[in-house]
Structures are given as structure tokens and as C-alpha cells.
Design an enzyme around this catalytic site. Structure first.
Site, PDB file in Angstrom:
ATOM      1  N   ASP A  59       7.812   0.866  -4.691  1.00  0.00           N
ATOM      2  CA  ASP A  59       6.607   1.642  -4.428  1.00  0.00           C
ATOM      3  C   ASP A  59       6.794   2.222  -3.018  1.00  0.00           C
ATOM      4  O   ASP A  59       7.566   1.676  -2.223  1.00  0.00           O
ATOM      5  CB  ASP A  59       5.406   0.700  -4.485  1.00  0.00           C
ATOM      6  CG  ASP A  59       4.132   1.371  -4.046  1.00  0.00           C
ATOM      7  OD1 ASP A  59       3.844   2.472  -4.542  1.00  0.00           O
ATOM      8  OD2 ASP A  59       3.415   0.807  -3.188  1.00  0.00           O
ATOM      9  N   LEU A  60       6.128   3.321  -2.712  1.00  0.00           N
ATOM     10  CA  LEU A  60       6.349   3.959  -1.404  1.00  0.00           C
ATOM     11  C   LEU A  60       5.286   3.525  -0.383  1.00  0.00           C
ATOM     12  O   LEU A  60       5.596   2.879   0.632  1.00  0.00           O
ATOM     13  CB  LEU A  60       6.327   5.487  -1.586  1.00  0.00           C
ATOM     14  CG  LEU A  60       6.532   6.321  -0.327  1.00  0.00           C
ATOM     15  CD1 LEU A  60       7.923   6.114   0.266  1.00  0.00           C
ATOM     16  CD2 LEU A  60       6.334   7.818  -0.646  1.00  0.00           C
ATOM     17  N   ASP A  61       4.022   3.872  -0.668  1.00  0.00           N
ATOM     18  CA  ASP A  61       2.929   3.601   0.274  1.00  0.00           C
ATOM     19  C   ASP A  61       2.684   2.098   0.376  1.00  0.00           C
ATOM     20  O   ASP A  61       2.345   1.454  -0.615  1.00  0.00           O
ATOM     21  CB  ASP A  61       1.637   4.282  -0.206  1.00  0.00           C
ATOM     22  CG  ASP A  61       1.758   5.804  -0.225  1.00  0.00           C
ATOM     23  OD1 ASP A  61       2.281   6.369   0.741  1.00  0.00           O
ATOM     24  OD2 ASP A  61       1.331   6.421  -1.218  1.00  0.00           O
ATOM     25  N   THR A  92       1.303   4.313   4.981  1.00  0.00           N
ATOM     26  CA  THR A  92       0.484   5.529   4.934  1.00  0.00           C
ATOM     27  C   THR A  92      -0.991   5.210   4.727  1.00  0.00           C
ATOM     28  O   THR A  92      -1.832   6.108   4.846  1.00  0.00           O
ATOM     29  CB  THR A  92       0.957   6.445   3.785  1.00  0.00           C
ATOM     30  OG1 THR A  92       1.247   5.605   2.685  1.00  0.00           O
ATOM     31  CG2 THR A  92       2.166   7.253   4.166  1.00  0.00           C
ATOM     32  N   LYS A 148      -5.947   1.078  -2.385  1.00  0.00           N
ATOM     33  CA  LYS A 148      -4.486   0.940  -2.361  1.00  0.00           C
ATOM     34  C   LYS A 148      -3.903   0.953  -3.766  1.00  0.00           C
ATOM     35  O   LYS A 148      -4.355   0.200  -4.634  1.00  0.00           O
ATOM     36  CB  LYS A 148      -4.088  -0.335  -1.623  1.00  0.00           C
ATOM     37  CG  LYS A 148      -4.292  -0.201  -0.126  1.00  0.00           C
ATOM     38  CD  LYS A 148      -3.729  -1.357   0.656  1.00  0.00           C
ATOM     39  CE  LYS A 148      -3.979  -1.099   2.138  1.00  0.00           C
ATOM     40  NZ  LYS A 148      -3.665  -2.273   2.957  1.00  0.00           N
ATOM     41  N   SER A 195       6.142   5.902  -7.324  1.00  0.00           N
ATOM     42  CA  SER A 195       4.898   6.013  -6.549  1.00  0.00           C
ATOM     43  C   SER A 195       3.883   6.912  -7.239  1.00  0.00           C
ATOM     44  O   SER A 195       4.249   7.900  -7.873  1.00  0.00           O
ATOM     45  CB  SER A 195       5.223   6.612  -5.169  1.00  0.00           C
ATOM     46  OG  SER A 195       4.030   6.983  -4.496  1.00  0.00           O
ATOM     47  N   ALA A 196       2.597   6.588  -7.059  1.00  0.00           N
ATOM     48  CA  ALA A 196       1.521   7.420  -7.604  1.00  0.00           C
ATOM     49  C   ALA A 196       1.331   8.690  -6.778  1.00  0.00           C
ATOM     50  O   ALA A 196       0.687   9.640  -7.226  1.00  0.00           O
ATOM     51  CB  ALA A 196       0.221   6.630  -7.597  1.00  0.00           C
ATOM     52  N   LYS A 246      -0.772   3.529 -12.499  1.00  0.00           N
ATOM     53  CA  LYS A 246      -0.634   2.073 -12.506  1.00  0.00           C
ATOM     54  C   LYS A 246      -2.044   1.490 -12.701  1.00  0.00           C
ATOM     55  O   LYS A 246      -2.988   2.069 -12.174  1.00  0.00           O
ATOM     56  CB  LYS A 246      -0.064   1.579 -11.164  1.00  0.00           C
ATOM     57  CG  LYS A 246       1.310   2.150 -10.831  1.00  0.00           C
ATOM     58  CD  LYS A 246       1.685   1.830  -9.382  1.00  0.00           C
ATOM     59  CE  LYS A 246       2.937   2.591  -8.963  1.00  0.00           C
ATOM     60  NZ  LYS A 246       3.283   2.417  -7.546  1.00  0.00           N
ATOM     61  N   GLU A 289       6.287  -4.076  -4.766  1.00  0.00           N
ATOM     62  CA  GLU A 289       4.932  -3.493  -4.773  1.00  0.00           C
ATOM     63  C   GLU A 289       3.977  -4.197  -3.820  1.00  0.00           C
ATOM     64  O   GLU A 289       4.044  -5.409  -3.677  1.00  0.00           O
ATOM     65  CB  GLU A 289       4.351  -3.664  -6.179  1.00  0.00           C
ATOM     66  CG  GLU A 289       4.304  -2.436  -7.018  1.00  0.00           C
ATOM     67  CD  GLU A 289       3.333  -1.369  -6.556  1.00  0.00           C
ATOM     68  OE1 GLU A 289       2.528  -1.626  -5.656  1.00  0.00           O
ATOM     69  OE2 GLU A 289       3.401  -0.268  -7.095  1.00  0.00           O
ATOM     70  N   ASP A 290       3.068  -3.423  -3.217  1.00  0.00           N
ATOM     71  CA  ASP A 290       2.049  -4.043  -2.349  1.00  0.00           C
ATOM     72  C   ASP A 290       0.672  -4.073  -3.016  1.00  0.00           C
ATOM     73  O   ASP A 290      -0.263  -4.622  -2.435  1.00  0.00           O
ATOM     74  CB  ASP A 290       1.933  -3.297  -1.015  1.00  0.00           C
ATOM     75  CG  ASP A 290       1.295  -1.931  -1.183  1.00  0.00           C
ATOM     76  OD1 ASP A 290       1.666  -1.220  -2.137  1.00  0.00           O
ATOM     77  OD2 ASP A 290       0.421  -1.583  -0.370  1.00  0.00           O
TER      78      ASP A 290
HETATM   79  C1  BG6 Z   1      -0.694   5.565  -3.787  1.00  0.00           C
HETATM   80  C2  BG6 Z   1      -1.584   5.090  -2.655  1.00  0.00           C
HETATM   81  O1  BG6 Z   1       0.647   5.280  -3.484  1.00  0.00           O
HETATM   82  O2  BG6 Z   1      -0.846   6.980  -3.973  1.00  0.00           O
HETATM   83  C3  BG6 Z   1      -3.020   5.485  -2.933  1.00  0.00           C
HETATM   84  O3  BG6 Z   1      -1.487   3.676  -2.523  1.00  0.00           O
HETATM   85  C4  BG6 Z   1      -3.113   7.006  -3.176  1.00  0.00           C
HETATM   86  O4  BG6 Z   1      -3.848   5.109  -1.847  1.00  0.00           O
HETATM   87  C5  BG6 Z   1      -2.161   7.409  -4.298  1.00  0.00           C
HETATM   88  O5  BG6 Z   1      -4.451   7.383  -3.510  1.00  0.00           O
HETATM   89  C6  BG6 Z   1      -2.159   8.931  -4.538  1.00  0.00           C
HETATM   90  O6  BG6 Z   1      -1.618   9.545  -3.410  1.00  0.00           O
HETATM   91  P1  BG6 Z   1      -1.699  11.106  -3.082  1.00  0.00           P
HETATM   92  O7  BG6 Z   1      -0.798  11.247  -1.873  1.00  0.00           O
HETATM   93  O8  BG6 Z   1      -1.153  11.830  -4.271  1.00  0.00           O
HETATM   94  O9  BG6 Z   1      -3.122  11.440  -2.814  1.00  0.00           O
HETATM   95 MG    MG Z   2       1.492   0.864  -2.498  1.00  0.00          MG
END
Ligand code: BG6
Ligand code: MG
Length: 217
Positions: free
Chosen positions: A7-9, A15, A43, A112-113, A143, A167-168
Site C-alpha cells: 500500500d502507498l499511503d 500522506t 485511512k 493503492s486506492a 478495499k 498495509e496500514d
Molecule cells: C488511500 C488513502 O490510500 O487513498 C485514503 O489512505 C484516500 O485516505 C484514498 O482517501 C484515495 O486517495 P486520492 O489521492 O485518490 O484522493
Molecule cells: Mg494506507
């Protein structure tokens, strides 16, 4: 492990603080406060679902066009913040751990989402550390649906049982489980109860690998 999916964030980069600043700004505009505790609920959650939760907290109702406009405005602020990031914002041990796995012939992926994944990887100069990047542009289901991880595994032709997800977020651990993959939680065991193992950050895994190597040598 043949494939490590990150996962990225919250795993590679923190972030969450920028998401928080941008959501807080939107909440303030709507006339209510949004706290760091509230931010925990966002998150791993998609952008539109995050907005729904935020509006619930503020008891604000908005129709679909208004919601789209708010999400876009929040994202414009968020992009302003993350555009100023540099390599110093990579979480401790993250890039080194990914490099370590690659040196052991483990494939690596991002799952990542976030639709801002390409921008973040570019700012951190780490795009070349991953064999494939699956982000919010490539998936339909958020997810805890396993789609984002399954697509990564399929792209690299690796069976789920040979994949480990890092993953966090609780939803991410559930997604890994539902995809039939191993799950390493990054954060607190009390939150990431369903993970196979939980560590505070990738730095601990890097340290353990170095110790293992030293013992084996
Ligand atoms: C996830 C974050 O990785 O991405 C969420 O943990 C975030 O907080 C989601 O809402 C979507 O991100 P973005 O950058 O497309 O708004
Ligand atoms: Mg995350």
C-alpha cells in the site's frame, strides 16, 4: 514470498497529514471542525467515501453535484500539498526494504486506492522500485475488496498464496485476506488485528532481514 505488494499511503509515505489538512480545510468552509481522531476513519478509504464520512461528521447534506465539486476542491488542495513533497518524506526504511526484497529476486508492486499515486511516486523518485503499480484509476471496487491486489498479482503472473501485502489500514488487511494473500500490518496491533504479523514500520523488517543475513553469513 514471490511478490510483495505495498500500500502507498501510510506504508511508503505519510500522506495522511496532507489528506487531513485538505479535509479539515473543506470542513472549516462548511462550518464545522474536523479532528485528527476523525481523520483516522478515512485511512485506506476512497475519496468519495471519505467525503461521505466527513459530511456525516459535520451533519451536512449535499446533493451529488455538490459532493463532486467538494471532492474536486479537496483534491486540488491535496495536490498542492503533495506537489511540494520530496524524498525526505519516504517513511523510515521503506525504500531500503523494497530494494532489499528486489535484491532477493522478490517482485514488488504498489496496490493503492489513491488516484494521486503516479504524482507521489514521481515526487519521491521511487517509481522504478516497483514492477507494477495498481492505483485508484485501475480498479472499480475499493478495499476491503481484494481487486487492487489481485490485479497486481495477475499482472505479474504470481499466485495469491505467493503474495504478501503490506498495509496500514484495516480495510487493506481484510482485502489481502479475501484475496488469499499474506498480510503484514504496518502500525498498531490493536487496530490491525487480522494481520499475520504487525510491525511499527518497514524499518523493523529491514533490520530483521539484515540480522538474518548476518546470522546466515
Ligand atoms: C488511500 C488513502 O490510500 O487513498 C485514503 O489512505 C484516500 O485516505 C484514498 O482517501 C484515495 O486517495 P486520492 O489521492 O485518490 O484522493
Ligand atoms: Mg494506507
Amino acid at each position: 514470498m514471490e511478490l510483495a505488494i505495498f500500500d502507498l499511503d501510510g506504508v511508503i509515505v505519510d500522506t495522511a497529514k496532507y489528506h487531513y489538512l485538505a479535509w479539515k480545510r473543506l470542513a472549516r468552509e462548511q462550518g464545522f471542525d474536523f479532528t485528527e481522531t476523525d481523520n483516522e476513519r478515512l485511512k485506506g478509504v476512497s475519496r468519495m467515501r471519505s467525503l461521505e464520512i466527513l459530511l456525516e461528521i459535520g451533519d451536512v447534506s449535499a446533493d451529488e453535484p455538490a459532493r463532486q465539486e467538494m471532492a474536486t476542491r479537496k483534491n486540488t488542495w491535496y495536490v498542492e500539498y503533495i506537489s511540494r513533497m520530496d524524498t525526505s518524506e519516504i517513511l523510515p526504511g521503506a525504500a531500503e526494504y523494497v530494494r532489499h526484497l528486489r535484491s532477493k529476486d522478490v517482485k514488488t508492486a504498489i496496490g493503492s486506492a489513491s488516484r494521486n499515486t503516479p504524482l507521489i511516486l514521481e515526487r519521491l523518485q521511487i517509481a522504478s522500485l516497483f514492477d507494477v503499480v495498481i492505483d485508484g484509476h485501475r480498479v472499480e471496487r475499493a478495499k476491503p475488496d481484494p481487486e487492487v491486489f489481485v490485479l497486481g498479482a495477475q499482472t505479474l503472473n504470481v499466485l495469491p498464496e505467493h503474495c504478501v501485502v503490506f498495509e496500514d489500514a484495516e480495510a487493506g488487511i481484510e482485502a489481502a485476506r479475501r484475496g488469499g494473500m499474506g498480510a503484514v500490518g504496518i502500525g498498531r496491533p490493536a487496530v490491525l488485528k487480522d494481520a499475520d504479523v504487525v510491525v511499527p514500520s518497514l524499518l523493523e523488517l529491514l533490520t530483521l532481514s539484515v540480522v538474518d543475513q548476518a546470522i546466515a553469513a
